[in-house]
Design an enzyme around this catalytic site. Structure first.
Site, PDB file in Angstrom:
ATOM      1  CE1 TYR A  22      -3.726   2.460   0.500  1.00 20.91           C
ATOM      2  CE2 TYR A  22      -2.484   3.268   2.399  1.00 20.91           C
ATOM      3  CZ  TYR A  22      -3.524   3.414   1.491  1.00 20.91           C
ATOM      4  OH  TYR A  22      -4.360   4.503   1.570  1.00 20.91           O
ATOM      5  CG  ASP A  54       5.534   3.611   1.352  1.00 19.08           C
ATOM      6  OD1 ASP A  54       5.686   4.204   2.443  1.00 19.08           O
ATOM      7  OD2 ASP A  54       4.442   3.547   0.768  1.00 19.08           O
ATOM      8  CE  LYS A  85       0.518   5.741   8.245  1.00 20.63           C
ATOM      9  NZ  LYS A  85      -0.905   6.026   8.224  1.00 20.63           N
TER      10      LYS A  85
END
Length: 443
Positions: free
Chosen positions: A153, A254, A282
């Site tokens: 994702y 990522d 995050k």
């Protein structure tokens, strides 16, 4: 902490707020991932406050939180470090749309912490930063296609919202998976620019790269947080590095989920494999919205010269840059990330022990800072996305609800993972392990 969470009647206020929200918010939510349920109850929980590793809902129920804003609140909720620093920024101005001092100090710190980071650019979310990294890679190489791995994702935007959660019927042949749009509304031209490959399969990787000579970048989650923390096989990340180098392809990690929480240098330091570009969000902001992409001089230079365009009014505002600077200064201390990792490993071991004692087959995979419990048929770990299609999602849902009843809050999705904050106390850890043991007895 409450003892046993009242499964019936204990969340009436959350139900009322969701009913009210549906009259003004599309679907009653601000993000598709929030369309969760409270066990058998068809509405999400509404949280009102948090402190350290604990959160409280609008009915006053308290939970030890292992969602922690999908890994963002790595220093815990209402961290005094952040509260004190941000209070001063609120007094002096949160953003001006100009350059500011905290963004420079933050970029310098990232360059010191992250192996691949020669130059940095900021954004506001992981999805935005992925777009920036992909554009930088395309601008540098002059190529258009991006290779991603099935199930990984990389945000909700069109650029890479491809084959995140394809069904078995949609996925196509194993060796050459179909490029499946994540949602209606994604143009076919975008889909055609994304090549999909199975994870942890060297032969398939080489075959796909041989078949597509116009790949600008290969992107991956080095630990696949969105595939239940599926780990890379030994040597697979090294192979990615070798193949990309040999073919002139930009390698992008990522690290939106792994960045900084798995150690000061993120997954690239953990595995000793340095990409050309990396994406962060995050844990970077400690709970405030900020993201970054960073990489080698030569890949970032077209961006630095203004040939490749990238902008954003809110990028690295003084408020968010200060939050990130405070957070990274804390995570720069290896003792902090060691504490996170050790805490998580103790929970992982408690799950393995409870599963063994209860005779319930499951795998506990990932690292201490981020992991997931996977109810595979024979208890083996997953290596690829399609392995997850054979796991017992209903059992995970039951497990998650049994934990919730006992005051432990985890991700509602079986394909996601637990995140461990730095503020879990010994009492929190003891209560978590006890809740895990009791939850397995109820399965």
């Amino acid at each position: 902490m409450n003892g046993v969470f009242p499964a019936l009647g204990g969340t009436d206020s959350s139900r009322s707020w969701f009913e009210r929200a549906q009259r003004s918010l599309a679907g009653g939510i601000s993000s598709s991932s929030r369309l969760t349920s409270t066990g058998p109850d068809p509405y999400p929980l509404y949280m009102s406050s948090g402190s350290g590793a604990r959160i409280r809902d609008v009915d006053g129920n308290e939970y030890i939180d292992y969602l922690i804003s999908y890994g963002s609140a790595v220093l815990g909720h209402a961290s005094p470090l952040l509260t004190n620093a941000l209070t001063e920024v609120l007094r002096t101005g949160t953003m001006f749309g100009t350059c500011n001092v905290p963004e420079v100090e933050l970029a310098e710190l990232i360059c010191r912490m992250v192996p691949c980071a020669d130059l940095v650019r900021f954004a506001n979310s992981g999805s935005e930063a992925v777009q920036g990294a992909v554009r930088a890679a395309r601008g540098y190489t002059g190529r258009s296609k991006i290779l991603k791995f099935e199930g990984h994702y990389h945000g909700w935007s069109d650029t890479l919202a491809i084959s995140n959660r394809p069904t078995a019927a949609e996925a196509g042949p194993y060796d050459t998976p179909q490029s499946v749009p994540h949602s209606p509304g994604i143009p076919q031209g975008v889909v055609e620019d994304v090549v999909v490959c199975p994870w942890n399969d060297p032969a398939a990787l080489r075959a796909v790269l041989d078949a597509h000579r116009d790949v600008a970048a290969v992107i991956c989650e080095p630990i696949v947080a969105n595939n239940a923390c599926t780990m890379p096989d030994a040597g697979f990340l090294d192979l990615l590095r070798e193949e990309c180098t040999a073919r002139g392809i930009v390698l992008i990690f990522d690290e939106v989920c792994t960045g900084f929480r798995t150690g000061p240098g993120g997954a690239q330091a953990l595995f000793g494999v340095v990409p050309d570009l990396a994406v962060f969000s995050k844990a970077l902001g400690g709970g405030l919205p900020i993201a970054a992409f960073a990489g080698r001089h030569e890949v970032m230079e077209p961006l630095a010269r203004g040939e490749v365009k990238h902008g954003g009014t809110y990028n690295a505002s003084p408020l968010c840059a200060t939050a990130a600077l405070v957070t990274l200064r804390a995570l720069h201390d290896p003792a902090v990330t060691k504490r996170i990792d050790e805490t998580g490993r103790r929970v992982m071991e408690a799950v393995r022990r409870a599963a063994h004692d209860s005779g319930v087959p499951c795998a506990v995979q990932g690292v201490g800072a981020m992991f997931q419990v996977v109810f595979s048929p024979d208890g083996t770990r997953t290596r690829q996305y399609r392995d997850l299609l054979r796991t017992d999602g209903a059992r995970y849902d039951t497990f998650r609800h049994e934990l919730l009843k006992r005051g432990v809050h985890t991700n509602a999705y079986a394909m996601a993972c637990w995140f461990v904050p730095a503020t879990v106390t010994d009492d929190d850890l003891t209560a978590t392990c006890q809740a895990v043991e009791e939850a397995f007895k109820a399965l």
